[in-house]
Design a protein around this motif. Structure first.
Motif, PDB file in Angstrom:
ATOM      1  N   LEU A   1      11.584  -1.124   0.195  1.00 46.89           N
ATOM      2  CA  LEU A   1      11.036  -1.367   1.532  1.00 46.89           C
ATOM      3  C   LEU A   1      10.197  -0.205   2.053  1.00 46.89           C
ATOM      4  O   LEU A   1       9.809  -0.198   3.235  1.00 46.89           O
ATOM      5  N   ALA A   2       9.887   0.767   1.193  1.00 50.20           N
ATOM      6  CA  ALA A   2       9.182   1.964   1.657  1.00 50.20           C
ATOM      7  C   ALA A   2       7.814   1.638   2.252  1.00 50.20           C
ATOM      8  O   ALA A   2       7.416   2.209   3.277  1.00 50.20           O
ATOM      9  N   SER A   3       7.071   0.718   1.628  1.00 46.62           N
ATOM     10  CA  SER A   3       5.728   0.400   2.123  1.00 46.62           C
ATOM     11  C   SER A   3       5.767  -0.263   3.494  1.00 46.62           C
ATOM     12  O   SER A   3       4.808  -0.169   4.269  1.00 46.62           O
ATOM     13  N   ALA A   4       6.863  -0.931   3.797  1.00 47.18           N
ATOM     14  CA  ALA A   4       6.955  -1.669   5.056  1.00 47.18           C
ATOM     15  C   ALA A   4       6.933  -0.763   6.280  1.00 47.18           C
ATOM     16  O   ALA A   4       6.596  -1.217   7.378  1.00 47.18           O
TER      17      ALA A   4
ATOM     18  N   TYR B   1       0.840  -1.193   0.000  1.00 46.56           N
ATOM     19  CA  TYR B   1       0.000   0.000   0.000  1.00 46.56           C
ATOM     20  C   TYR B   1       0.878   1.246   0.000  1.00 46.56           C
ATOM     21  O   TYR B   1       2.075   1.180   0.280  1.00 46.56           O
ATOM     22  N   GLU B   2       0.258   2.384  -0.290  1.00 45.66           N
ATOM     23  CA  GLU B   2       0.975   3.650  -0.315  1.00 45.66           C
ATOM     24  C   GLU B   2       1.645   3.896   1.039  1.00 45.66           C
ATOM     25  O   GLU B   2       1.003   3.807   2.087  1.00 45.66           O
ATOM     26  N   PRO B   3       2.948   4.183   1.037  1.00 47.37           N
ATOM     27  CA  PRO B   3       3.622   4.451   2.316  1.00 47.37           C
ATOM     28  C   PRO B   3       2.989   5.626   3.057  1.00 47.37           C
ATOM     29  O   PRO B   3       2.678   6.651   2.461  1.00 47.37           O
ATOM     30  N   GLY B   4       2.766   5.421   4.356  1.00 47.32           N
ATOM     31  CA  GLY B   4       2.242   6.490   5.185  1.00 47.32           C
ATOM     32  C   GLY B   4       0.762   6.471   5.443  1.00 47.32           C
ATOM     33  O   GLY B   4       0.263   7.233   6.274  1.00 47.32           O
ATOM     34  N   ALA B   5       0.033   5.592   4.743  1.00 42.98           N
ATOM     35  CA  ALA B   5      -1.424   5.565   4.925  1.00 42.98           C
ATOM     36  C   ALA B   5      -1.965   4.149   4.789  1.00 42.98           C
ATOM     37  O   ALA B   5      -2.736   3.865   3.874  1.00 42.98           O
ATOM     38  N   PRO B   6      -1.597   3.243   5.675  1.00 44.91           N
ATOM     39  CA  PRO B   6      -2.068   1.863   5.539  1.00 44.91           C
ATOM     40  C   PRO B   6      -3.588   1.766   5.737  1.00 44.91           C
ATOM     41  O   PRO B   6      -4.105   2.268   6.737  1.00 44.91           O
ATOM     42  N   PRO B   7      -4.314   1.136   4.785  1.00 47.36           N
ATOM     43  CA  PRO B   7      -5.769   1.007   4.909  1.00 47.36           C
ATOM     44  C   PRO B   7      -6.169  -0.262   5.656  1.00 47.36           C
ATOM     45  O   PRO B   7      -7.244  -0.820   5.422  1.00 47.36           O
ATOM     46  N   TYR B   8      -5.316  -0.730   6.533  1.00 48.06           N
ATOM     47  CA  TYR B   8      -5.587  -1.947   7.286  1.00 48.06           C
ATOM     48  C   TYR B   8      -5.109  -1.754   8.713  1.00 48.06           C
ATOM     49  O   TYR B   8      -4.430  -0.766   9.029  1.00 48.06           O
ATOM     50  N   THR B   9      -5.477  -2.672   9.579  1.00 50.48           N
ATOM     51  CA  THR B   9      -5.139  -2.564  10.996  1.00 50.48           C
ATOM     52  C   THR B   9      -4.352  -3.785  11.453  1.00 50.48           C
ATOM     53  O   THR B   9      -4.189  -4.759  10.710  1.00 50.48           O
ATOM     54  N   PHE B  10      -3.914  -3.719  12.684  1.00 48.71           N
ATOM     55  CA  PHE B  10      -3.240  -4.850  13.298  1.00 48.71           C
ATOM     56  C   PHE B  10      -4.166  -6.069  13.333  1.00 48.71           C
ATOM     57  O   PHE B  10      -3.720  -7.210  13.196  1.00 48.71           O
ATOM     58  N   GLU B  11      -5.452  -5.803  13.484  1.00 47.71           N
ATOM     59  CA  GLU B  11      -6.439  -6.892  13.488  1.00 47.71           C
ATOM     60  C   GLU B  11      -6.462  -7.619  12.149  1.00 47.71           C
ATOM     61  O   GLU B  11      -6.583  -8.846  12.091  1.00 47.71           O
ATOM     62  N   ASP B  12      -6.329  -6.866  11.062  1.00 47.84           N
ATOM     63  CA  ASP B  12      -6.296  -7.485   9.734  1.00 47.84           C
ATOM     64  C   ASP B  12      -5.073  -8.387   9.593  1.00 47.84           C
ATOM     65  O   ASP B  12      -5.150  -9.464   8.992  1.00 47.84           O
ATOM     66  N   MET B  13      -3.940  -7.965  10.150  1.00 53.56           N
ATOM     67  CA  MET B  13      -2.738  -8.791  10.076  1.00 53.56           C
ATOM     68  C   MET B  13      -2.907 -10.069  10.907  1.00 53.56           C
ATOM     69  O   MET B  13      -2.364 -11.116  10.560  1.00 53.56           O
ATOM     70  N   THR B  14      -3.677  -9.970  11.984  1.00 54.49           N
ATOM     71  CA  THR B  14      -3.995 -11.161  12.769  1.00 54.49           C
ATOM     72  C   THR B  14      -4.789 -12.157  11.932  1.00 54.49           C
ATOM     73  O   THR B  14      -4.501 -13.356  11.919  1.00 54.49           O
ATOM     74  N   ASP B  15      -5.774 -11.649  11.200  1.00 60.38           N
ATOM     75  CA  ASP B  15      -6.601 -12.527  10.366  1.00 60.38           C
ATOM     76  C   ASP B  15      -5.840 -13.057   9.155  1.00 60.38           C
ATOM     77  O   ASP B  15      -6.161 -14.136   8.634  1.00 60.38           O
TER      78      ASP B  15
END
Length: 274
Positions: A195-198, A64-78
């Protein structure tokens, strides 16, 4: 508001799918390459079906665009559960390192029926007061501050900084293998297309539901280096103390890393944990 498209989460497996499954979750800004192939193969040789994957914004997974992730920690859990689903795995021993350890704790608490055991490496306990625990070392804080003005589009600059970061997090007992480390970081940078998006991992909102590791219902193994400069050993001790019957393996001189010299001890602990 249009929901974000379902992201692609790229994974890789080692070993026999008929063996007990282990899911490896790596930390902030880290693709699956930070679980080295040789490490995964050695673990698979212990009759385990090993899965590793690229977190969102790393490796070959959706970015995703660096600086504005459209997801949350919860999404990474899922996302972790999606990897299990992708490989037809009903239940797995879930292993997380650093931020991946936070994800793993969330997975075990949110989806207890999918987790047979939990291993947390180089992390802090989820949901309990850690304000009394020591923070990152002064030397590591100083190093981190040097990354503030980093140009993430400059390959050489990023590689140099990431190698310095790996050195700052390394074992105080074993030599730092700069050649091998640089080669892996170069591979990660090029494979990921930069690695910018990371850096989005540092901007994520936490889980909406507040979970507490005290509520864990599966066996817990904590692996923590005694010289970890990011999460000092007291964090691992507090995590182990929070769960009845948990086992703590102290890696003598271990930093915030998977040093090859420590692999036998780490792999043995993980292989017998169930």
């Amino acid at each position: 508001m249009t929901p974000e498209p379902r992201p692609e989460i790229v994974s890789e497996t080692f070993g026999n799918p008929a063996d007990p499954a282990i899911l490896l979750i790596m930390g902030a800004m880290a693709s699956m390459l930070w679980w080295p192939k040789a490490f995964c193969r050695q673990l698979a040789e212990r009759s385990r079906f090993v899965m590793r994957y690229d977190n969102r914004d790393t490796g070959l997974s959706t970015k995703y665009e660096p600086g504005a992730p459209p997801y949350t920690f919860e999404d990474m859990t899922d996302d972790a559960i999606r990897v299990l689903d992708d490989h037809g795995i009903r239940k797995a021993h879930v292993v997380g390192m650093s931020m991946g350890g936070m994800i793993a704790q969330n997975v075990a608490l949110k989806h207890p029926g999918r987790v047979s055991a939990l291993t947390v490496i180089s992390c802090s306990p989820l949901g309990i007061d850690t304000s009394g625990l020591p923070g990152a070392s002064e030397a590591y804080r100083k190093h981190s501050a040097e990354g503030t003005g980093l140009d993430w589009s400059n390959r050489d600059q990023v590689l140099d900084y990431m190698v310095k970061d790996a050195r700052a997090l390394s074992s105080t007992l074993h030599p730092f293998d700069e050649r091998r480390t640089r080669a892996m970081i170069e591979e990660d940078y090029d494979r990921s297309g930069g690695l910018a998006s990371a850096i989005n991992h540092f901007l994520l909102e936490g889980s909406a539901e507040k979970r507490n590791i005290n509520d864990l219902m599966v066996p817990l193994l904590v692996i923590h280096g005694t010289s970890d400069p990011l999460f000092p050993i007291e964090h691992g001790e507090a995590l182990a103390a929070a769960v009845a019957g948990a086992r703590l393996v102290r890696i003598e001189g271990g930093g915030h890393e998977l040093n090859r010299a420590d692999w036998p001890e780490i792999i043995e602990a993980m292989a017998i944990h169930h």
